[in-house]
Scaffold this motif. Sequence first.
Motif, short mmCIF file in Angstrom:
data_model
loop_
_atom_site.label_atom_id
_atom_site.label_comp_id
_atom_site.label_asym_id
_atom_site.label_seq_id
_atom_site.Cartn_x
_atom_site.Cartn_y
_atom_site.Cartn_z
N GLY A 175 0.84 -1.19 0.00
CA GLY A 175 0.00 0.00 0.00
C GLY A 175 0.87 1.23 0.00
N TRP A 176 0.74 2.07 -1.01
CA TRP A 176 1.51 3.31 -1.08
C TRP A 176 0.83 4.40 -0.26
N LEU A 177 1.63 5.08 0.53
CA LEU A 177 1.15 6.24 1.27
C LEU A 177 2.03 7.44 0.94
N GLU A 178 1.40 8.60 0.84
CA GLU A 178 2.18 9.82 0.71
C GLU A 178 3.06 9.97 1.94
N ASN A 179 4.25 10.52 1.76
CA ASN A 179 5.09 10.84 2.90
C ASN A 179 5.41 12.34 2.86
N PRO A 180 4.93 13.08 3.90
CA PRO A 180 4.16 12.65 5.08
C PRO A 180 2.72 12.37 4.70
N SER A 181 2.00 11.70 5.61
CA SER A 181 0.65 11.25 5.27
C SER A 181 -0.28 11.36 6.46
N TYR A 182 -1.57 11.36 6.13
CA TYR A 182 -2.63 11.31 7.14
C TYR A 182 -2.47 10.03 7.96
N ASN A 183 -2.39 10.19 9.27
CA ASN A 183 -2.13 9.03 10.13
C ASN A 183 -3.26 8.00 10.11
N GLY A 184 -4.48 8.44 9.82
CA GLY A 184 -5.58 7.51 9.73
C GLY A 184 -5.40 6.51 8.59
N ALA A 185 -4.81 6.96 7.49
CA ALA A 185 -4.55 6.05 6.36
C ALA A 185 -3.48 5.05 6.74
N ARG A 186 -2.46 5.52 7.43
CA ARG A 186 -1.40 4.59 7.88
C ARG A 186 -1.98 3.55 8.84
N THR A 187 -2.85 3.99 9.73
CA THR A 187 -3.48 3.05 10.66
C THR A 187 -4.31 2.02 9.93
N THR A 220 -4.15 12.41 -1.36
CA THR A 220 -5.00 13.56 -1.03
C THR A 220 -4.69 14.65 -2.06
N PRO A 221 -5.14 14.49 -3.31
CA PRO A 221 -4.68 15.35 -4.41
C PRO A 221 -5.15 16.79 -4.36
N SER A 222 -6.33 17.05 -3.80
CA SER A 222 -6.86 18.41 -3.79
C SER A 222 -6.14 19.31 -2.81
N HIS A 223 -5.61 18.73 -1.74
CA HIS A 223 -4.92 19.50 -0.70
C HIS A 223 -4.13 18.50 0.13
N GLN A 224 -2.89 18.25 -0.28
CA GLN A 224 -2.11 17.17 0.34
C GLN A 224 -2.06 17.34 1.85
N TYR A 225 -2.36 16.24 2.54
CA TYR A 225 -2.33 16.31 3.99
C TYR A 225 -1.07 15.61 4.49
N PRO A 226 -0.20 16.36 5.19
CA PRO A 226 -0.43 17.67 5.81
C PRO A 226 0.23 18.87 5.12
N LEU A 227 1.01 18.67 4.04
CA LEU A 227 1.84 19.75 3.50
C LEU A 227 1.04 20.80 2.75
N LEU A 229 -1.62 25.22 23.97
CA LEU A 229 -1.67 25.14 22.51
C LEU A 229 -1.52 23.70 22.06
N LEU A 230 -2.20 23.34 20.97
CA LEU A 230 -2.00 22.03 20.38
C LEU A 230 -1.25 22.22 19.07
N LEU A 231 0.08 22.08 19.12
CA LEU A 231 0.91 22.15 17.93
C LEU A 231 1.16 20.72 17.45
N GLN A 232 0.59 20.36 16.31
CA GLN A 232 0.75 19.00 15.80
C GLN A 232 2.07 18.91 15.03
N PRO A 233 3.06 18.15 15.54
CA PRO A 233 4.36 18.10 14.88
C PRO A 233 4.29 17.44 13.51
N LEU A 234 4.95 18.05 12.52
CA LEU A 234 5.02 17.45 11.19
C LEU A 234 5.74 16.10 11.22
N SER A 235 6.69 15.96 12.12
CA SER A 235 7.47 14.72 12.17
C SER A 235 6.60 13.51 12.48
N THR A 236 5.47 13.71 13.13
CA THR A 236 4.60 12.58 13.48
C THR A 236 3.83 12.04 12.28
N TYR A 237 3.89 12.74 11.16
CA TYR A 237 3.21 12.28 9.94
C TYR A 237 4.15 11.49 9.03
#
Length: 487
Positions: free
Chosen positions: A211-223, A260-267, A438-446
Motif C-alpha cells: 500500500g503506497w502512502l504519501e510521505n508525510p501522510s494522514y495518520n488515519g490512512a497509515r493506521t 489527497t490530491p486536492s490538498h495534500q495532507y499535511p503539506l 496550545l496544540l501544535l501538531q508536529p510534522l514529524s509525526t506524519y
Amino acid sequence: MDLALLLSEFEVQRQLSKQSQQEALYKSLRDLLLGGQIPLGTRLTSTRALADELGIARNSAVYAYERLSAEGFVEATRTGTTTLWDGSAGGRSDNQQIIPAVRLAERVAGLESEHPEPERMLPFVPGLPSLEEFPLLQWRRCVERAWRRIKPAHLAYGPAEGSLELRKAVTAYIRISRGVRCDLEQVFITDGTQSSLELCARMLANPGDRGWLENPSYNGARTAFRSTGLNVVPIEVDQEGLAPSDEHWRHATPKLIYVTPSHQYPLGCVMSTRRRNEIAERALACGAWIIEDDYDSEFRHGGQPLPAIQGLFPGAPVIYLGTFSKTMFPALRLGFMVVPTMLVDRFTRTLRQLVHRGHTAEQLAMADFIDSGLFARHLRRMRSLYSRRRESLKAALARDLGACLAVRDSPGGMHLSAEILSGQRDVEVASVAAEHGLLLQPLSTYRVGSGKMYNGFVLGYSGLNEDRINSATKVFASAMKEVGAIS
C-alpha cells in the motif's frame, strides 16, 4: 477452621442487614475464603457441629455449604467438606499468581499512543471546523423533520449502502461540485473517512500486499493500512503531489495507493493534472486501486479546484472518499465513498455482512440539508470565513515567528503547515506549547516508515477567530523562545 473468627464474621453479617441465618453464614464463609483466612485444603467443621456452635438450624449450615460447593469454593466428599479456594493466592490452588503477558495482534503493533487524547478545542488543532458558526438552528429543524418522517420500520438496521435519500443528495452534489462520474448505485454512506479507509483496505487488498502512502501522510490512512496487514511503502511528495519513481512502479508495485490530491495532507500542495493522469493510467495498467481522499476540497481559497482523479476518464481505478466531518461537524460521523461500477455488486453484497448501518435520522436530515440549499449556503459562508482566517494566521505568524518558521504556501483547506528554520525539534516545541494551552501538531509525526523527515507543525485555523489567532500566535512565539528558537 477458626470458629472464633467465623463467629465474629457471622455476627457482623447479621448486624449489617436483616439477612437470614443461612445467607449470613454463606457470606461469612465466602468472605473468609476470598480473604485467605481459610487456607486451601482446610477441612470445614461438620454442618451439625457448626450449627451447634453458632446456635442456628442445621439446615442453614447445609445451605451455606451447598452454595459454596456449587460456586467452586469447596468440595464435599465422604470424609467431609474441604476448601478448594486459596484467597491468599488470588484464587489459584497452586499458590502461584500468574500475570499473563498481554500481546495484541501483530497487525496493530506500533499503533498504540502513549499520549493522552488531546483537548480538541485547543488553538491550532487541525481539521476542526468553526463550530460556533455552524447553523445549529437550521440543522435542528432538519433533524426534527427527519424524525417526523421516520416510521417504525426505519428503527431497524438500515441498508448497508446507506439511506437512499442521502445517496441521491450526495450523488447530485459531487457530480456538480467535484466532477465525479457516478450513478446512484456507486455511492455508499459510511461512518466517516476512517471507516471508508478501513473498508477499502479490507476489501481490496490482502495482508502482505503493498500500500503506497504519501510521505508525510494522514495518520488515519497509515493506521488503516497497517491494521489490515498491508506492507506500507512511503512515497515522497513534491510540489505536484505524490511522486513515485519508475523504480517504484516496477519493483514496489502497489495494490492500493492513497492520495489527497486536492490538498495534500499535511503539506498542502495540490496534485497537478499531469500527475493525476499519470498515476491513474499507471495504476490501471498494474491493477492497483487509488483511494482518493477529498477531505476538504470545498475550502479552496484561490482559483478553480481541479476535478477529482475519479472523473478523469471512464473506468478510472479510483475509490473516491468524502466526509461531512469538515464541512458540517465531526460528531456527525457521516462520510461517503464512490466505487467503480465493476465493484458495486461485490461491495454491496460484502458490506451486508461487514456493517449494520444506522443513523437513519441523521442521514435523512443531511439529505434535507443538502437538498434545501442550506449546505451550499453554509459552505459559501465557511469558505469566505476560512479564507479570512487563513490570511490572519499568515500575517500573525509572519509578525511573531517570521524569523524561525517557514510557512508553506497552500491554496486552500483548513490548516497551514510550517517548517522550523532553527535546529529545535518540533516534538519538543509541541511539548512546551501544550503546557501553555496550545496544540501544535508536529510534522514529524506524519512521517511514514523510513521516509523523509519533516520538522515543523500543522496549524489549524478554521476554528479560530482573529483575536484567538493573534493571542495564540503570541503564546506560540513564547514557547519557541523558551526552547531557544527565538533569541
